[in-house]
Every structure is written in structure tokens, then in C-alpha cells.
Design a protein around this motif. Structure first.
Motif, PDB file in Angstrom:
ATOM      1  N   LEU A  42       0.846  -1.194   0.000  1.00 28.79           N
ATOM      2  CA  LEU A  42       0.000   0.000   0.000  1.00 28.79           C
ATOM      3  C   LEU A  42       0.880   1.243   0.000  1.00 28.79           C
ATOM      4  O   LEU A  42       1.729   1.420   0.876  1.00 28.79           O
ATOM      5  CB  LEU A  42      -0.901   0.026   1.239  1.00 28.79           C
ATOM      6  N   LEU A  43       0.677   2.089  -0.984  1.00 24.50           N
ATOM      7  CA  LEU A  43       1.340   3.389  -1.028  1.00 24.50           C
ATOM      8  C   LEU A  43       0.295   4.439  -0.668  1.00 24.50           C
ATOM      9  O   LEU A  43      -0.661   4.659  -1.410  1.00 24.50           O
ATOM     10  CB  LEU A  43       1.906   3.661  -2.423  1.00 24.50           C
TER      11      LEU A  43
ATOM     12  N   ASN B  81      -0.992   8.288   0.258  1.00 19.17           N
ATOM     13  CA  ASN B  81      -0.733   9.685  -0.048  1.00 19.17           C
ATOM     14  C   ASN B  81      -1.244  10.489   1.128  1.00 19.17           C
ATOM     15  O   ASN B  81      -2.438  10.695   1.270  1.00 19.17           O
ATOM     16  CB  ASN B  81      -1.444  10.074  -1.343  1.00 19.17           C
TER      17      ASN B  81
ATOM     18  N   ASP C  18       4.210   1.361   2.246  1.00 19.28           N
ATOM     19  CA  ASP C  18       5.499   1.777   1.711  1.00 19.28           C
ATOM     20  C   ASP C  18       6.244   2.603   2.762  1.00 19.28           C
ATOM     21  O   ASP C  18       5.759   3.635   3.226  1.00 19.28           O
ATOM     22  CB  ASP C  18       5.260   2.621   0.447  1.00 19.28           C
TER      23      ASP C  18
ATOM     24  N   TYR D  69       6.696   6.352   1.997  1.00 16.70           N
ATOM     25  CA  TYR D  69       5.517   7.059   1.486  1.00 16.70           C
ATOM     26  C   TYR D  69       5.637   8.563   1.637  1.00 16.70           C
ATOM     27  O   TYR D  69       5.215   9.333   0.767  1.00 16.70           O
ATOM     28  CB  TYR D  69       4.245   6.558   2.190  1.00 16.70           C
TER      29      TYR D  69
ATOM     30  N   LYS E 150       5.758   8.198  -7.543  1.00 16.65           N
ATOM     31  CA  LYS E 150       4.612   7.292  -7.460  1.00 16.65           C
ATOM     32  C   LYS E 150       4.364   6.625  -8.805  1.00 16.65           C
ATOM     33  O   LYS E 150       4.156   5.403  -8.879  1.00 16.65           O
ATOM     34  CB  LYS E 150       3.364   8.061  -7.007  1.00 16.65           C
TER      35      LYS E 150
ATOM     36  N   VAL F 299       3.766  -1.509  -6.704  1.00 13.40           N
ATOM     37  CA  VAL F 299       2.658  -1.077  -5.839  1.00 13.40           C
ATOM     38  C   VAL F 299       1.441  -1.969  -6.014  1.00 13.40           C
ATOM     39  O   VAL F 299       0.984  -2.201  -7.139  1.00 13.40           O
ATOM     40  CB  VAL F 299       2.285   0.391  -6.142  1.00 13.40           C
TER      41      VAL F 299
ATOM     42  N   THR G 286      -3.101   1.808  -4.102  1.00 10.64           N
ATOM     43  CA  THR G 286      -2.857   3.218  -3.812  1.00 10.64           C
ATOM     44  C   THR G 286      -4.089   4.027  -4.205  1.00 10.64           C
ATOM     45  O   THR G 286      -5.050   3.477  -4.752  1.00 10.64           O
ATOM     46  CB  THR G 286      -1.610   3.742  -4.559  1.00 10.64           C
TER      47      THR G 286
END
Length: 547
Positions: free
Chosen positions: A240-241, A243, A296, A299, A307, A316, A319
Motif C-alpha cells: 500500500l502506497l 498519499n 510503503d 511514502y 509514485k 505497488v 494506492t
């Protein structure tokens, strides 16, 4: 491109407001000037609409300040290069002298224009970012009140407002003034363009379904980490990335706890999730996932370019993505590189299976973006009629779809984009190719959902939209109007609080700050003025309800 019109958070608006506050102080005019600017001249006859003939009998030029999208065909230096505006000039007889600020310098150049007092005839802007909003721009004599003009000379917009009281409420100030010709998105599929997405081919490899709860998400992310779904024999997957910036408004994970890390409505009262116990529960889960390597580890340092590189390097698993600038972009980029690459949009998660997600990403019908007529305009009635044309049937087709036979064809009454837009021979992306002909993501306009149906034409995109729009957003704050004093105060408060909140988010997630100190974090936010910020938001919300 539509996604970039992106939802303006209260924080964004108020920070810009601080920058503008000093400039606005010198822009006021006396009551006589304002009255002359806002009243429709008595005895004026209602003119013929543009559909039955040109608006003017002799050529007329009006000046127009608006941002110019960075994503546009090469060689288009201003909007007069767009086919829709060329056609509009033929229809109306009005030429537009567009004034486009330099990309990245929009706010600075807007400030300079206002401080100089040398206004263009029309200013297209997000008026939520003006100190005190559109109402204060009226009070300061920068722009004119439009209610009477709309009633007499804008039949297309008037028809929309008369049939949709909710739209009228959103585009009006607290005392009922209308200050701009608005950009309207009156359908959930137009207001939502953002959410969580996963590698569908990875889900197939680990034999799991799209997760709907936080527990199911944990199961999926653990499988992504341990079962080598990218098949390279290395433990290099980033399950999981996240934001961090989108936790404030996208709320693609935090919403499972029924809160935002921002202002929202609960039981009719404004709250901010960061000072509630549920936020600690969210942070505890994120801390556990980070410690397990499911998030991540880098991140916080990953920008948009990095990304993209991580996603297209097949690292990835999940996300946040936009419908076009995410799902569409990545599917196109990976089409020839890996035919198996696939994405699926996931519903906003819940804690309990079967519950309906709350507080997903959904912009307001009106997000503050509107074309306002300034006090400098010497041809107000003609300008009103020109602006109103876009809300009519012909104008709507022109600016949502472009030129019939070139950018779209009518098939059983449905405007279908041509291959020049959908499969451009020069490889232009959908939004760029369309901008040659039309601009369905600016003011003044009522955006047509048939635009989005084709912008999100891929099955993965349409299914994602269905998942992302299946939310209960009753707790989302509507667009609010703040007084100059409120704008200045909340900007000052939120600038410091957001910086501190962001810093502590990283520290809690990464373990640099023990979660046992959460109460101290809340205490500091309260000392920094959270209660005052909530009070300001509540006052503005109460006024909104009385509109």
C-alpha cells in the motif's frame, strides 16, 4: 484533467485568503458605486437570445481572465485557439481577449491585478479563495451582483436555478447574492473522480476478492507482501502506497472510522476528526500496518513522479488514484509492457461488513469556480448573455463536446466523441485531445455526465466510479462563506495546526512518537485554537442552512 479541478479544501482556500487579505483592504468602493454596478437599468427591454441571432449588431471585444490548462495541444496559446470559442464568436459576434496567467503564477498574478485595480471585464476564479468569498468581493466593489441580470438576461441559467433550488443555494452568498456564472456538476459521477484502486491481477494471483473492510484490507495487503504477486522472486512489493495529503479530503481509509482528518458534520454539528478518539484508532491501525511493512516505508518522501515510477515498475499493490489521471493513465502506460496488468477500484472501506461507506471523496455541486463580471465591464448585459449561452442546449453541447462531425457525432441523440478525441492518431490523451475542441471543466458551464461516461469509458474506470460513488456523504460540509475576519482568523489557525497535524501523523505512523502521547497531541491542537476554528466553521454552516 477534470480531476485537477479538484476539490478545494477549506485549508487551501483559507491559506490563499491570508495571502490576499492585505491586498483586498484597499479595494472597497462606496455604496453609491456598488448600487450603480449591480442594478439593471430601468426600462431595458429583454433582448433576443443568442439562439435567434447575434448578441451584438457590431463587433464587441470583452477581456477575460482565466487559467489556461497546462495539458493542452501544443500551439494553443490562449482559449481563442479552441474550436468551441471560435464557434461561439461566430454565433454571438463577441470576441474575447483572454488574459491567461503563467502556469504556477496564477495566484500572484491574480493578486497583482486586484491590487492595481485594473480589472479584466470577466474574472474566472475559485471565489472561495478570496478573503470573505464572493460576498466580500461584491462588498469590495471588485465584482457585481448578478441576481437581476440573471433574471432578465440569462434565461438558460435561470431555468437551471429555478428547477434546482439546491444549486441556487450553493452558488449564492449567505444573504442570497449571486456573484458568478458557476461551474456546475450536478451528478455524483461528475463530483467523484478519486478513490482506492488495487492490482486486480495481483488479487487473482493471491486468490482474494476486492476488500471492503479494514480487516479484509489487512488480509489482502499481507498477501501482497508475502506471496510475490509481481512474480520476480524478490520481496520488493509495496502493498500500500498512501498519499498523506489525500487523508485530509479523500479519506480513503480514515473514513472507515466515520471521521475526516478535517472538518465535517456529525449530528448537525461541525467537528474535526483529529481531536476525536476514533482518530487514535485509525492511527493505531496505520502504525501496525507500517510496522508490518504493509505500507510503503518511504511514502512520506514519494512525490507524484516517484509514485508513477513505482506503479509502472510493478511494485505497488494498492494506492489512491484518479479516474483518468490514475486508472486510465496506468492502464495505457502498461498496455504494451505487461498485458496482464489490471486495476480495480475498491469501495471506501468500513469497519463492519455490509455497512455503507461514509465520507468518501465527492466535490460539491459548486466548488467556488465561477466567471464573475467586474465593475470595469462597460457591456454588462451583452456579457451576461454571452456567458449564459453555455448553459443552453446548443452551448452545452458546444462546450462539453465540441464541434459536431469533428469531435463528436450524435447517435440516437447521444453525443459520442470521435476517434480524434478517443483514439487520437498523434497519441494525445483524452483530455488533451478534447481541449482542442471544447473545455467541459470550467466556468461558466453545467458539465454533462455524458462527458464523464466517455472519459471513464474503460470497464475498470466505470466500475471504479460505481464503487467510489456508493457512499453516504451527508456528513460532508457544503461550500461555506466566511467573513473577512473569519477568513483571516481560520487561515492563521489552520496553517499552524495543519503543519503540526501532518508532522505528528508521520511520527505516529512511523513510531517516532508513541501513540500513548495521543492525548498530548489533542491537547496541543486545542491550545492552538481548534475550538475557535470549529466555532468559525459552525457559524458559517449555520448561515448556510439559513440561505
Amino acid at each position: 484533467m477534470a480531476e485537477k479541478k479538484r476539490n478545494r479544501t477549506v485549508f487551501t482556500s483559507t491559506v490563499i485568503a491570508v495571502a490576499l487579505a492585505a491586498i483586498m483592504a484597499g479595494c472597497s468602493t462606496d455604496s453609491t458605486t456598488k448600487k450603480e454596478s449591480t442594478d439593471v437599468p430601468a426600462g431595458t427591454q429583454t433582448p433576443v437570445t443568442a439562439d435567434n441571432g447575434k448578441i451584438v449588431s457590431s463587433p464587441l471585444t470583452i477581456s477575460y481572465y482565466s487559467q489556461l490548462a497546462a495539458s493542452r495541444p501544443s500551439g494553443m496559446m490562449d482559449l481563442n485557439g479552441m474550436e468551441a470559442y471560435k464557434e461561439l464568436e461566430k454565433i454571438t459576434g463577441i470576441h474575447v481577449d483572454f488574459k491567461h496567467p503563467t502556469n504556477g503564477q496564477e495566484t500572484n498574478q491574480f493578486n497583482l491585478m486586484l491590487s492595481s485595480g485594473d480589472y479584466q471585464d470577466v474574472i474566472e476564479w475559485n471565489w472561495n479563495s478570496y478573503p470573505g468569498g464572493g460576498q466580500n468581493a461584491l462588498n469590495n466593489g471588485v465584482i457585481i451582483k448578478l441576481n437581476d441580470y440573471i433574471d432578465k438576461y440569462a434565461p438558460n441559467l435561470k431555468k437551471i436555478l429555478d428547477g434546482n433550488p439546491g444549486i441556487r443555494k450553493q452558488i449564492s452568498t449567505d444573504n442570497g447574492d449571486i456573484y458568478s456564472f458557476p461551474f456546475i456538476r450536478n451528478d455524483p459521477s461528475l463530483q467523484t473522480y478519486f478513490g482506492l484502486a488495487l492490482r486486480k491481477d495481483w488479487l487473482n494471483k493471491v486468490q482474494l476478492q476486492v476488500p471492503t473492510t479494514i480487516d479484509e484490507w489487512h488480509t489482502v495487503l499481507k498477501a501482497f507482501k508475502e506471496k510475490d504477486p509481481n512474480g520476480n522472486g524478490k520481496a520488493d512489493e509495496l502493498p500500500l502506497l498512501i498519499n498523506k495529503g489525500n487523508l485530509n479530503w479523500g479519506n480513503y481509509l480514515i473514513n472507515a472510522w466515520g471521521i475526516r482528518n478535517d472538518f465535517y458534520i456529525a449530528d448537525g454539528k461541525v467537528q474535526h476528526g483529529a481531536v476525536l478518539p476514533a482518530y487514535k484508532e485509525f492511527l493505531t491501525t496505520m502504525r501496525a500496518w507500517y510496522k508490518e511493512g504493509l505500507i510503503d516505508q518511504d511514502y512520506a518522501a514519494t512525490d507524484a513522479k516517484q509514485k508513477d515510477a513505482k506503479v509502472t515498475s510493478e511494485l505497488v499493490g494498492a494506492t489512491d488514484m484518479a479516474i483518468g489521471g490514475g486508472i486510465g493513465k496506468y492502464l495505457a502506460a502498461m498496455k504494451d509492457k505487461n498485458a496482464a496488468f489490471d486495476l480495480v477500484g475498491a469501495p471506501y472501506p468500513t469497519l463492519k461488513k455490509g455497512d455503507k461507506p461514509v465520507l468518501g471523496q465527492q466535490d460539491a455541486i459548486f466548488n467556488g469556480l465561477g466567471a464573475a463580471i467586474t465593475k470595469a465591464n462597460k457591456h454588462v448585459i451583452e456579457t451576461v448573455k454571452w456567458l449564459d449561452y453555455k448553459y443552453g442546449e446548443k452551448g452545452s453541447l458546444l462546450f462539453n463536446f465540441g464541434i459536431e462531425g469533428k469531435s463528436y457525432t450524435l447517435e440516437n441523440g447521444y453525443p459520442k466523441y470521435t476517434d480524434d478525441v478517443m483514439k487520437n492518431k498523434d497519441g494525445l490523451a483524452f483530455g488533451v485531445a478534447l481541449t482542442k475542441y471544447a473545455i467541459p471543466f470550467g466556468a461558466p458551464l453545467s458539465q454533462d455526465k455524458r462527458y464523464m461516461e466517455q472519459n471513464a469509458a474503460l470497464p475498470q474506470q466505470s466500475e471504479a466510479l460505481k464503487a467510489w460513488t456508493n457512499t453516504d456523504n451527508r456528513g460532508a460540509l457544503p461550500p461555506l462563506s466566511f467573513t473577512s475576519e473569519e477568513s483571516s482568523k481560520i487561515a492563521s489557525l489552520m496553517t499552524d495546526m495543519k503543519t503540526y497535524n501532518d508532522e505528528m501523523f508521520d511520527k505516529f505512523i512511523m513510531g517516532a512518537e508513541p501513540l500513548e502521547n495521543f492525548d498530548k497531541f489533542v491537547e496541543k491542537l486545542n491550545k492552538m485554537g481548534m475550538a475557535d476554528a470549529i466555532k468559525i466553521q459552525q457559524a458559517a454552516y449555520d448561515r448556510y442552512l439559513k440561505r
